[in-house]
Scaffold this active site. Structure first.
Site, PDB file in Angstrom:
ATOM      1  N   SER A  63       0.548  48.138 -45.282  1.00 58.63           N
ATOM      2  CA  SER A  63      -0.286  47.008 -44.514  1.00 58.63           C
ATOM      3  C   SER A  63      -0.009  45.857 -45.378  1.00 58.63           C
ATOM      4  O   SER A  63       0.073  44.345 -44.886  1.00 58.63           O
ATOM      5  CB  SER A  63      -2.140  47.186 -44.840  1.00 58.63           C
ATOM      6  OG  SER A  63      -2.114  48.192 -44.740  1.00 58.63           O
ATOM      7  N   GLU A  65       2.323  44.526 -45.446  1.00 58.97           N
ATOM      8  CA  GLU A  65       3.730  43.716 -44.503  1.00 58.97           C
ATOM      9  C   GLU A  65       3.330  43.751 -42.741  1.00 58.97           C
ATOM     10  O   GLU A  65       4.342  42.732 -42.514  1.00 58.97           O
ATOM     11  CB  GLU A  65       5.312  44.962 -44.555  1.00 58.97           C
ATOM     12  CG  GLU A  65       6.290  44.894 -45.914  1.00 58.97           C
ATOM     13  CD  GLU A  65       5.452  45.752 -46.600  1.00 58.97           C
ATOM     14  OE1 GLU A  65       4.611  46.676 -46.945  1.00 58.97           O
ATOM     15  OE2 GLU A  65       5.723  45.487 -47.735  1.00 58.97           O
ATOM     16  N   HIS A  95      -4.723  48.389 -57.539  1.00 57.81           N
ATOM     17  CA  HIS A  95      -3.683  48.407 -56.227  1.00 57.81           C
ATOM     18  C   HIS A  95      -4.864  47.673 -55.754  1.00 57.81           C
ATOM     19  O   HIS A  95      -3.821  47.305 -53.871  1.00 57.81           O
ATOM     20  CB  HIS A  95      -2.661  49.550 -56.396  1.00 57.81           C
ATOM     21  CG  HIS A  95      -1.355  48.728 -55.346  1.00 57.81           C
ATOM     22  ND1 HIS A  95      -0.671  48.769 -54.353  1.00 57.81           N
ATOM     23  CD2 HIS A  95      -0.562  47.622 -55.790  1.00 57.81           C
ATOM     24  CE1 HIS A  95      -0.175  48.368 -54.017  1.00 57.81           C
ATOM     25  NE2 HIS A  95       0.527  47.156 -54.861  1.00 57.81           N
ATOM     26  N   PHE A 120      -7.406  41.016 -37.137  1.00 56.40           N
ATOM     27  CA  PHE A 120      -7.459  41.857 -38.053  1.00 56.40           C
ATOM     28  C   PHE A 120      -7.838  43.309 -38.168  1.00 56.40           C
ATOM     29  O   PHE A 120      -8.897  43.798 -38.093  1.00 56.40           O
ATOM     30  CB  PHE A 120      -7.908  41.379 -39.632  1.00 56.40           C
ATOM     31  CG  PHE A 120      -8.575  41.940 -40.918  1.00 56.40           C
ATOM     32  CD1 PHE A 120      -8.995  42.396 -41.096  1.00 56.40           C
ATOM     33  CD2 PHE A 120      -7.097  41.907 -41.786  1.00 56.40           C
ATOM     34  CE1 PHE A 120      -9.445  42.890 -42.427  1.00 56.40           C
ATOM     35  CE2 PHE A 120      -7.380  42.359 -42.751  1.00 56.40           C
ATOM     36  CZ  PHE A 120      -8.273  42.521 -43.939  1.00 56.40           C
ATOM     37  N   ARG A 134     -13.649  55.716 -38.554  1.00 50.97           N
ATOM     38  CA  ARG A 134     -14.148  54.764 -38.516  1.00 50.97           C
ATOM     39  C   ARG A 134     -11.842  54.057 -37.121  1.00 50.97           C
ATOM     40  O   ARG A 134     -11.491  53.737 -37.080  1.00 50.97           O
ATOM     41  CB  ARG A 134     -13.462  53.615 -38.865  1.00 50.97           C
ATOM     42  CG  ARG A 134     -14.968  53.828 -39.507  1.00 50.97           C
ATOM     43  CD  ARG A 134     -14.801  52.949 -41.380  1.00 50.97           C
ATOM     44  NE  ARG A 134     -16.283  52.878 -41.473  1.00 50.97           N
ATOM     45  CZ  ARG A 134     -17.338  53.245 -42.235  1.00 50.97           C
ATOM     46  NH1 ARG A 134     -16.294  54.444 -41.448  1.00 50.97           N
ATOM     47  NH2 ARG A 134     -18.328  53.656 -42.384  1.00 50.97           N
TER      48      ARG A 134
HETATM   49  N1  LIG Z   1      -2.419  52.152 -50.560  1.00 52.77           N
HETATM   50  C1  LIG Z   1      -1.788  51.692 -49.387  1.00 52.77           C
HETATM   51  C2  LIG Z   1      -0.992  50.935 -49.547  1.00 52.77           C
HETATM   52  N2  LIG Z   1       0.509  50.631 -50.055  1.00 52.77           N
HETATM   53  C3  LIG Z   1       1.429  49.685 -50.007  1.00 52.77           C
HETATM   54  C4  LIG Z   1       1.662  48.520 -49.817  1.00 52.77           C
HETATM   55  O1  LIG Z   1       1.201  48.188 -48.375  1.00 52.77           O
HETATM   56  C5  LIG Z   1       3.175  47.656 -49.500  1.00 52.77           C
HETATM   57  O2  LIG Z   1       3.737  48.254 -48.892  1.00 52.77           O
HETATM   58  C6  LIG Z   1       3.481  48.193 -50.453  1.00 52.77           C
HETATM   59  O3  LIG Z   1       2.979  47.818 -52.127  1.00 52.77           O
HETATM   60  C7  LIG Z   1       5.516  47.789 -51.266  1.00 52.77           C
HETATM   61  O4  LIG Z   1       4.980  46.089 -50.683  1.00 52.77           O
HETATM   62  N3  LIG Z   1      -0.716  50.564 -47.983  1.00 52.77           N
HETATM   63  C8  LIG Z   1      -0.854  50.874 -47.744  1.00 52.77           C
HETATM   64  O5  LIG Z   1      -1.419  50.397 -46.339  1.00 52.77           O
HETATM   65  N4  LIG Z   1      -2.613  51.494 -47.272  1.00 52.77           N
HETATM   66  C9  LIG Z   1      -2.238  52.167 -48.374  1.00 52.77           C
HETATM   67  O6  LIG Z   1      -3.819  52.516 -48.764  1.00 52.77           O
HETATM   68  C1  LIG Z   2      -3.868  50.942 -51.788  1.00 50.72           C
HETATM   69  C2  LIG Z   2      -3.029  51.369 -52.673  1.00 50.72           C
HETATM   70  O1  LIG Z   2      -2.174  51.306 -52.677  1.00 50.72           O
HETATM   71  C3  LIG Z   2      -3.636  52.978 -53.576  1.00 50.72           C
HETATM   72  O2  LIG Z   2      -3.350  53.820 -52.125  1.00 50.72           O
HETATM   73  C4  LIG Z   2      -2.746  53.753 -53.754  1.00 50.72           C
HETATM   74  O3  LIG Z   2      -2.721  54.167 -54.972  1.00 50.72           O
HETATM   75  P1  LIG Z   2      -3.618  54.176 -56.519  1.00 50.72           P
HETATM   76  O4  LIG Z   2      -3.876  52.487 -56.439  1.00 50.72           O
HETATM   77  O5  LIG Z   2      -3.699  55.416 -56.776  1.00 50.72           O
HETATM   78  O6  LIG Z   2      -1.634  53.475 -56.963  1.00 50.72           O
END
Ligand SMILES: Nc1c(NC[C@H](O)[C@H](O)[C@H](O)CO)[nH]c(=O)[nH]c1=O
Ligand SMILES: CC(=O)[C@@H](O)COP(=O)(O)O
Length: 157
Positions: A63, A65, A95, A120, A134
């Site tokens: 997301s 990106e 994160h 969005f 959803r």
């Molecule tokens: N944890 C999730 C991510 N994490 C990855 C980031 O979006 C991104 O690709 C990475 O940090 C490299 O820049 N992305 C999601 O779409 N959903 C998640 O739950």
């Molecule tokens: C939204 C995220 O990046 C998350 O799902 C990554 O999992 P964690 O917070 O356990 O590293």
């Protein structure tokens, strides 16, 4: 109040989308969810007259990106609306907060910087079950909601 049904809309209130061009950016993270969001979006666009050849899909890793991917399509200057599809699910760390904030702010910024709307279509859920509900479950499909928003914003005048 929790989400009622994201798939409910008044088709008679929508303009026909036959002359509109759409870009759809799809995150590969949580692809079981984002593919269902994409199906909801493209089905709704086609149901309202959009032509398959006028819909361009671009995949991105996550997301975060979606911002760059949406900007990449916007700079081509050939779309009437962009739909950014992602699913962010809370993990063990903060994160989640940073990704959600970055994506919502980044897409907001694109709507300021460009004259083409970016919708969005990102689920920001506490659990996978909430995302399932959803993206075609009991709360409908956010992809449907966002396709409707894309048609409305592309035909604002
Ligand atoms: N944890 C999730 C991510 N994490 C990855 C980031 O979006 C991104 O690709 C990475 O940090 C490299 O820049 N992305 C999601 O779409 N959903 C998640 O739950
Ligand atoms: C939204 C995220 O990046 C998350 O799902 C990554 O999992 P964690 O917070 O356990 O590293």
């Amino acid at each position: 109040m929790a989400t009622t049904n994201l798939s409910d809309y008044d088709k008679s209130a929508l303009n026909n989308a036959k002359d509109l061009k759409f870009g759809i950016v799809v995150s590969e993270w949580n692809s079981s969810i984002t593919e269902n969001l994409y199906k909801g979006a493209i089905t709704t666009l086609l149901d309202n007259g959009a032509l398959e050849e006028n819909i361009t899909r671009l995949n991105v890793p996550g997301s975060y990106e979606l911002i760059f991917g949406s900007k990449y399509l916007l700079k081509q200057g050939k779309f009437d609306a962009i739909i950014a599809i992602g699913c962010v699910i809370q993990g063990e760390t903060k994160h989640f907060d940073f990704v959600c904030e970055a994506v919502s702010q980044g897409i907001k910024d694109l709507n300021i910087q460009f004259d083409i709307p970016t919708i969005f279509c990102v689920l920001t859920d506490n659990t996978l079950q909430q995302s399932i509900e959803r993206s075609g479950g009991k709360h409908g499909n956010k992809g449907v909601e966002c396709a409707v928003a894309a048609i409305k914003m592309a035909t604002l005048a």
